[in-house]
Design a protein around this motif. Structure first.
Motif, PDB file in Angstrom:
ATOM      1  N   LYS A 188       0.745  -1.119  -0.144  1.00 21.80           N
ATOM      2  CA  LYS A 188       0.112   0.112  -0.266  1.00 21.80           C
ATOM      3  C   LYS A 188       0.857   1.187   0.153  1.00 21.80           C
ATOM      4  CE  LYS A 188      -3.603  -2.713   0.557  1.00 21.80           C
ATOM      5  NZ  LYS A 188      -3.441  -4.221   0.234  1.00 21.80           N
ATOM      6  N   THR A 189       0.307   2.280  -0.769  1.00 15.90           N
ATOM      7  CA  THR A 189       0.997   3.600  -0.878  1.00 15.90           C
ATOM      8  C   THR A 189       0.882   4.151   0.480  1.00 15.90           C
ATOM      9  OG1 THR A 189      -0.546   4.707  -1.857  1.00 15.90           O
ATOM     10  CG2 THR A 189       1.055   3.700  -3.055  1.00 15.90           C
ATOM     11  N   PRO A 190       1.522   5.413   0.885  1.00 13.05           N
ATOM     12  CA  PRO A 190       1.148   6.124   1.870  1.00 13.05           C
ATOM     13  C   PRO A 190      -0.383   6.809   1.859  1.00 13.05           C
ATOM     14  CG  PRO A 190       3.500   6.750   1.451  1.00 13.05           C
ATOM     15  CD  PRO A 190       2.739   5.816   0.349  1.00 13.05           C
ATOM     16  N   GLU A 191      -0.654   7.082   0.729  1.00 14.71           N
ATOM     17  CA  GLU A 191      -2.101   7.657   0.502  1.00 14.71           C
ATOM     18  C   GLU A 191      -3.188   6.517   0.974  1.00 14.71           C
ATOM     19  OE1 GLU A 191       1.094   9.908  -1.223  1.00 14.71           O
ATOM     20  OE2 GLU A 191       0.437   7.936  -1.687  1.00 14.71           O
ATOM     21  N   GLU A 192      -2.899   5.449   0.422  1.00 11.56           N
ATOM     22  CA  GLU A 192      -3.727   4.054   0.537  1.00 11.56           C
ATOM     23  C   GLU A 192      -3.896   3.947   2.123  1.00 11.56           C
ATOM     24  OE1 GLU A 192      -4.030   1.218  -2.831  1.00 11.56           O
ATOM     25  OE2 GLU A 192      -2.087   1.420  -2.365  1.00 11.56           O
ATOM     26  N   ILE A 193      -2.611   3.972   2.906  1.00 10.05           N
ATOM     27  CA  ILE A 193      -2.778   3.592   4.348  1.00 10.05           C
ATOM     28  C   ILE A 193      -3.377   4.621   5.004  1.00 10.05           C
ATOM     29  CG2 ILE A 193      -1.164   3.584   6.227  1.00 10.05           C
ATOM     30  CD1 ILE A 193       1.122   2.352   4.265  1.00 10.05           C
ATOM     31  N   GLU A 194      -3.553   5.925   4.459  1.00  8.39           N
ATOM     32  CA  GLU A 194      -4.295   6.945   5.285  1.00  8.39           C
ATOM     33  C   GLU A 194      -5.601   6.749   5.307  1.00  8.39           C
ATOM     34  OE1 GLU A 194      -4.888  11.881   4.709  1.00  8.39           O
ATOM     35  OE2 GLU A 194      -2.940  10.990   3.918  1.00  8.39           O
ATOM     36  N   VAL A 195      -6.123   6.111   4.222  1.00  3.28           N
ATOM     37  CA  VAL A 195      -7.442   5.861   3.906  1.00  3.28           C
ATOM     38  C   VAL A 195      -8.102   4.700   4.758  1.00  3.28           C
ATOM     39  CG1 VAL A 195      -9.362   5.489   2.302  1.00  3.28           C
ATOM     40  CG2 VAL A 195      -7.579   7.092   1.504  1.00  3.28           C
ATOM     41  N   ILE A 196      -7.145   3.643   4.754  1.00  2.00           N
ATOM     42  CA  ILE A 196      -7.475   2.535   5.366  1.00  2.00           C
ATOM     43  C   ILE A 196      -7.456   2.914   7.042  1.00  2.00           C
ATOM     44  CG2 ILE A 196      -6.359   0.155   6.196  1.00  2.00           C
ATOM     45  CD1 ILE A 196      -5.454  -0.218   3.208  1.00  2.00           C
ATOM     46  N   GLU A 197      -6.489   3.670   7.361  1.00  2.17           N
ATOM     47  CA  GLU A 197      -6.510   4.101   8.840  1.00  2.17           C
ATOM     48  C   GLU A 197      -7.747   4.670   9.233  1.00  2.17           C
ATOM     49  OE1 GLU A 197      -1.973   4.802  10.367  1.00  2.17           O
ATOM     50  OE2 GLU A 197      -2.674   6.215   9.038  1.00  2.17           O
ATOM     51  N   ALA A 198      -8.291   5.664   8.277  1.00  4.46           N
ATOM     52  CA  ALA A 198      -9.567   6.197   8.409  1.00  4.46           C
ATOM     53  C   ALA A 198     -10.751   5.207   8.606  1.00  4.46           C
ATOM     54  CB  ALA A 198      -9.718   7.191   7.415  1.00  4.46           C
ATOM     55  N   ALA A 199     -10.708   4.223   7.727  1.00  8.31           N
ATOM     56  CA  ALA A 199     -11.529   3.022   7.772  1.00  8.31           C
ATOM     57  C   ALA A 199     -11.726   2.507   9.144  1.00  8.31           C
ATOM     58  CB  ALA A 199     -11.511   2.340   6.418  1.00  8.31           C
ATOM     59  N   CYS A 200     -10.448   2.161   9.483  1.00 10.59           N
ATOM     60  CA  CYS A 200     -10.431   1.599  10.718  1.00 10.59           C
ATOM     61  C   CYS A 200     -10.803   2.178  12.120  1.00 10.59           C
ATOM     62  CB  CYS A 200      -8.697   1.166  11.075  1.00 10.59           C
ATOM     63  SG  CYS A 200      -8.304  -0.179  10.077  1.00 10.59           S
ATOM     64  N   ARG A 201     -10.749   3.559  11.888  1.00  8.14           N
ATOM     65  CA  ARG A 201     -11.180   4.590  12.976  1.00  8.14           C
ATOM     66  C   ARG A 201     -12.697   4.405  12.963  1.00  8.14           C
ATOM     67  NH1 ARG A 201      -7.124   7.746  11.156  1.00  8.14           N
ATOM     68  NH2 ARG A 201      -8.166   9.271   9.892  1.00  8.14           N
ATOM     69  N   ILE A 202     -13.426   4.374  11.912  1.00  9.64           N
ATOM     70  CA  ILE A 202     -14.713   4.200  11.665  1.00  9.64           C
ATOM     71  C   ILE A 202     -15.309   2.980  12.218  1.00  9.64           C
ATOM     72  CG2 ILE A 202     -16.817   4.128  10.184  1.00  9.64           C
ATOM     73  CD1 ILE A 202     -15.493   6.037   8.170  1.00  9.64           C
ATOM     74  N   GLU A 247       8.456  -0.567   8.828  1.00  9.92           N
ATOM     75  CA  GLU A 247       9.831  -0.913   8.711  1.00  9.92           C
ATOM     76  C   GLU A 247      10.474  -1.939   9.656  1.00  9.92           C
ATOM     77  OE1 GLU A 247      11.664  -0.188   6.131  1.00  9.92           O
ATOM     78  OE2 GLU A 247      10.076   1.151   5.031  1.00  9.92           O
ATOM     79  N   ASP A 248      10.086  -1.916  10.869  1.00 14.69           N
ATOM     80  CA  ASP A 248      10.625  -2.683  11.981  1.00 14.69           C
ATOM     81  C   ASP A 248       9.725  -3.556  12.712  1.00 14.69           C
ATOM     82  OD1 ASP A 248       9.589  -0.700  13.250  1.00 14.69           O
ATOM     83  OD2 ASP A 248      11.261  -0.198  14.168  1.00 14.69           O
ATOM     84  N   GLY A 249       8.236  -3.721  12.386  1.00 11.80           N
ATOM     85  CA  GLY A 249       7.421  -4.446  13.059  1.00 11.80           C
ATOM     86  C   GLY A 249       5.939  -4.366  12.328  1.00 11.80           C
ATOM     87  N   ALA A 250       5.209  -4.124  13.275  1.00  8.34           N
ATOM     88  CA  ALA A 250       3.630  -3.779  12.979  1.00  8.34           C
ATOM     89  C   ALA A 250       2.932  -2.934  13.845  1.00  8.34           C
ATOM     90  CB  ALA A 250       2.850  -5.347  13.040  1.00  8.34           C
ATOM     91  N   LYS A 251       1.982  -2.401  13.244  1.00  5.05           N
ATOM     92  CA  LYS A 251       1.151  -1.139  14.006  1.00  5.05           C
ATOM     93  C   LYS A 251      -0.354  -1.588  13.646  1.00  5.05           C
ATOM     94  CE  LYS A 251      -0.322   3.594  13.367  1.00  5.05           C
ATOM     95  NZ  LYS A 251       0.087   4.771  12.693  1.00  5.05           N
ATOM     96  N   ARG A 252      -0.891  -1.816  14.817  1.00  2.28           N
ATOM     97  CA  ARG A 252      -2.590  -1.966  14.945  1.00  2.28           C
ATOM     98  C   ARG A 252      -3.157  -0.923  14.422  1.00  2.28           C
ATOM     99  NH1 ARG A 252      -4.108  -2.679  20.254  1.00  2.28           N
ATOM    100  NH2 ARG A 252      -6.006  -3.119  19.736  1.00  2.28           N
ATOM    101  N   LEU A 253      -4.065  -1.011  13.458  1.00  2.00           N
ATOM    102  CA  LEU A 253      -4.862   0.131  12.950  1.00  2.00           C
ATOM    103  C   LEU A 253      -6.152   0.331  13.693  1.00  2.00           C
ATOM    104  CD1 LEU A 253      -3.697   0.043   9.070  1.00  2.00           C
ATOM    105  CD2 LEU A 253      -2.776   1.342  11.029  1.00  2.00           C
ATOM    106  N   THR A 254      -6.755  -0.828  14.090  1.00  2.22           N
ATOM    107  CA  THR A 254      -7.918  -1.015  14.827  1.00  2.22           C
ATOM    108  C   THR A 254      -7.445  -1.244  16.127  1.00  2.22           C
ATOM    109  OG1 THR A 254      -7.871  -3.047  14.304  1.00  2.22           O
ATOM    110  CG2 THR A 254      -9.322  -1.762  13.168  1.00  2.22           C
TER     111      THR A 254
END
Length: 348
Positions: free
Chosen positions: A125-139, A334-341
């Motif tokens: 995913k591009t940074p732009e795609e990740i930003e949208v997915i993060e918004a979907a996760c916030r919802i 780059e060095d692990g994982a980040k929970r978006l939900t």
């Protein structure tokens, strides 16, 4: 969009294919930035990329697409455009009937699948795609908090789902990512227990699996709730799933394969003695589709890389007793994982 199209152009050139025809809705949006209701056909050749849409979709496509757009009234017009091509790259989802029409009416001599290059592009995913997915996760998080507040003895599963879906839409979701799962009591042992008219009872486990579709991208998360005080077996099962899920998120990182991650998570469940009740894979990719590559399972050995978005969702399902699943949408960094939900994962 141009770099994505250029990647397909390079692929067909290296593989001796005259052109590529993209038809799937998700792929059309990925390559053109436009998603007409009735779809269309993106033709990519060595020196051109053109989006052909039905006449009644033309104005919308012209406003949103980032490639040249042309309208057609009949498919025969598209077949005429394709006739100079002898080989054509297509998606594996292409129907047999349309494939036959391409051969017979467009006189295409050879159809070759180009799913590999599309998958390779979409999986990161591009940074732009990740930003949208993060918004979907916030919802999705907002909807889950409503579920936690609303679930109580006497309410129906469908009633809870309706309130969640209302919150998603009022917070910007186009629609739900999939039919909302609210599965209580014995139904919590059904991995795909879509909300029913069953009334929730005291002492039951309630599995809530939901996601939002926001600006064409999906989110996916699951929490399990107990109505009242949990008994010892419910606590044990929940502890097993929670430990496995946390371990999966902690171990997800660049360099590990999806099979290795699935094994790590699966081993935790087995150590608790519930291996036979973990009956699905650990997770899947999330993006323009709710289920896409990579698969986090014993049957996929994709190496995780920064920019991939996956779920980590172990579960235990005991027939006639109930089940527990905990799931987060996770970004590989780059060095692990980040929970978006981010809704609390502790037993509620």
């Amino acid at each position: 969009m141009k770099s994505r199209i250029d990647a397909v152009r390079k692929y067909i050139g290296e593989n001796g294919i005259d052109g590529a025809l993209i038809t799937r809705k998700e792929n059309l949006f990925y390559f053109t930035g436009s998603a007409p209701v009735l779809g269309g056909y993106l033709l990519i050749t060595e020196d051109d990329a053109r989006f052909y849409v039905p006449e009644l979709e033309y104005e919308e496509a012209r406003e949103t697409a980032r490639v040249e757009v042309e309208k057609f009234k009949k498919l025969t017009e598209l077949y005429d455009v394709l006739k100079p091509l002898k080989s054509l790259g297509v998606e594996g989802s292409l129907s047999m009937s349309f494939g036959n029409s391409l051969r017979e009416k467009a006189e295409i001599e050879e159809l070759k699948f180009i799913d590999d290059v599309i998958k390779e592009l979409r999986i990161i995913k591009t940074p732009e795609e990740i930003e949208v997915i993060e918004a979907a996760c916030r919802i999705a998080d907002q909807a889950m908090m409503v579920a936690i507040e609303e679930i109580s003895e006497g309410k129906t599963e469908r009633e809870i789902a309706a309130k969640m879906e209302y919150i998603m839409k009022t917070n910007g979701a186009e629609k739900v990512a999939f039919d909302t799962i609210i599965a209580s009591g014995w139904r919590s042992a059904l991995p795909h227990g879509i909300a029913s008219d069953k009334r929730i009872e005291k002492g039951e486990l309630v599995v809530v699996d939901e996601g939002a579709l926001y600006r064409h991208y999906n989110s996916d998360m699951t929490r399990t709730i107990v109505v009242g005080s949990p008994n010892e077996k419910q606590k044990e099962i929940y502890e097993a799933v929670l430990e496995a899920q946390k371990r999966g998120v902690e171990e997800a990182r660049p360099g590990i394969t999806t099979k290795e991650l699935d094994t790590i998570v699966r081993n935790v469940i087995e150590e608790y003695g519930y291996g036979d009740y973990f009956i699905h894979s650990t997770g899947h990719g999330v993006g323009l589709e709710i289920h896409e590559w990579p698969r986090v399972s014993q049957f996929d050995e994709t190496e995780l890389k920064p920019g991939m978005v996956i779920t980590v969702e172990p579960g235990i399902y005991i027939p006639k007793f109930g089940g527990v699943r905990i799931e987060d949408t996770v970004l590989i960094t780059e060095d692990g994982a980040k929970r978006l939900t981010k809704t609390d994962r502790e037993l509620i």
